[in-house]
Motif scaffolding. Structure first.
Motif: not given
Length: 306
Positions: A107-113, A233-237, A249-252, A272-275
């Motif tokens: 989810s969120g691959q469009e953010e990374l793209d 920048l993106v967050y990913m887990s 996989i989550h991409i925020l 840290n807020k994003g984490i």
């Protein structure tokens, strides 16, 4: 694989354990991990140090929860911690295509793209949440990737770990000045780099910023890289799915302007807020609560681990 004969006994034991856990199917592997974690939870805190640190961290991060709710989270986290240990066998020794087949959804691959399409380079912010190992493999299969790495506690394992983490094409940069220069060069060439942002950076490399409302020494390197290179920048887990089914996989999105701010305290607080938001989105129990995130507190703040 790096030459086994050149490893010391600690390295050989570690590789032996990896091989043992790699023999099992992923569902069985995770059942073994859960059992190990349950044992660590069952043991008294005087023996299970990880259990004690986990409880203290959760009480600090979630002060409004009851003791019963905290204990429930501790139990679930310890079982996830067991899976983190046992799954290293397959994630490091299986064929990469077999590992990638464990990724069931993204989810969120469009953010990374979108970030990559800006041609400014991308920092993937990947905290110790779920499986960061499979995130690295996922990225290096798709992009020119350069990742920071810290030498292991068992020196004879270093070449093995570098080989394993680079088997899909990722380049590894040490956590020193030369490694930072490699990251800058990679980002300026529209590369992707993964950084784990939630370890103690030491006295020189960090400032105290709130993490779940309590001061934690937080790295400034990530913010400085973002400001210097202008990268995205993106967050990913990678969330661990139940019953050994694999990973989601989550991409925020990340607040790039806030994280790249000149004010170090504001920048690290935004990081840290994003984490925190990623943890709440993915899984509270799959975060690395057994790590002493709040160690070496600022003057005037009690050391919660003493």
């Amino acid at each position: 694989m790096a030459e086994y004969a050149k490893m010391d006994w600690k390295g050989r034991v570690f590789i032996g354990l990896l091989k043992f856990f790699s023999w099992f199917s992923f569902p069985v592997n995770h059942r073994l991990g859960s059992a190990i974690g349950y044992l660590l939870w069952w043991l008294p805190e005087s023996i299970s140090g990880a259990k004690r640190v986990t409880r203290i961290n959760l009480q600090t991060a979630y002060p409004k929860l009851s003791s019963e709710e905290i204990q429930s989270l501790v139990k679930l986290h310890m079982m996830q911690l067991g899976k983190t240990a046992t799954e290293l066998g397959p994630l490091w020794l299986w064929d990469k295509n077999r590992i990638l087949s464990l990724i069931k959804s993204v989810s969120g691959q469009e953010e990374l793209d979108r970030a990559f399409a800006q041609h400014k380079g991308v920092i993937v912010i990947c905290p110790h949440l779920g499986s960061w190992e499979i995130v690295g493999l996922y990225l290096s299969e798709r992009y020119e990737t350069t990742n920071l790495y810290e030498p292991p506690n068992i020196p004879s394992l270093e070449s093995f770990i570098v080989e394993v983490r680079g088997r899909a094409g990722a380049k590894l940069a040490p956590t020193d000045r030369s490694g930072v220069m490699k990251l800058i060069k990679a980002l300026k060439n529209n590369g992707v780099t993964g950084i784990l942002p939630d370890q103690d950076p030491g006295e020189v490399g960090g400032v105290y910023a709130p993490f779940f409302g309590h001061p934690a020494r937080t790295m400034t390197l990530l913010s400085k890289l973002a400001a210097k290179t202008g990268c995205e920048l993106v967050y990913m887990s990678a969330e661990r799915l139940p019953n050994g089914e694999g990973f989601h996989i989550h991409i925020l999105p990340a607040d790039r302007e806030a994280i790249a701010a000149e004010d170090e305290l504001a920048a690290t607080a935004a990081l840290n807020k994003g984490i925190e938001q990623l943890i709440e989105t993915v899984s509270t129990t799959q975060y690395h609560w057994n790590y002493k995130r709040y160690r070496h507190p600022p003057q005037g703040v009690n050391d919660i681990y003493k």
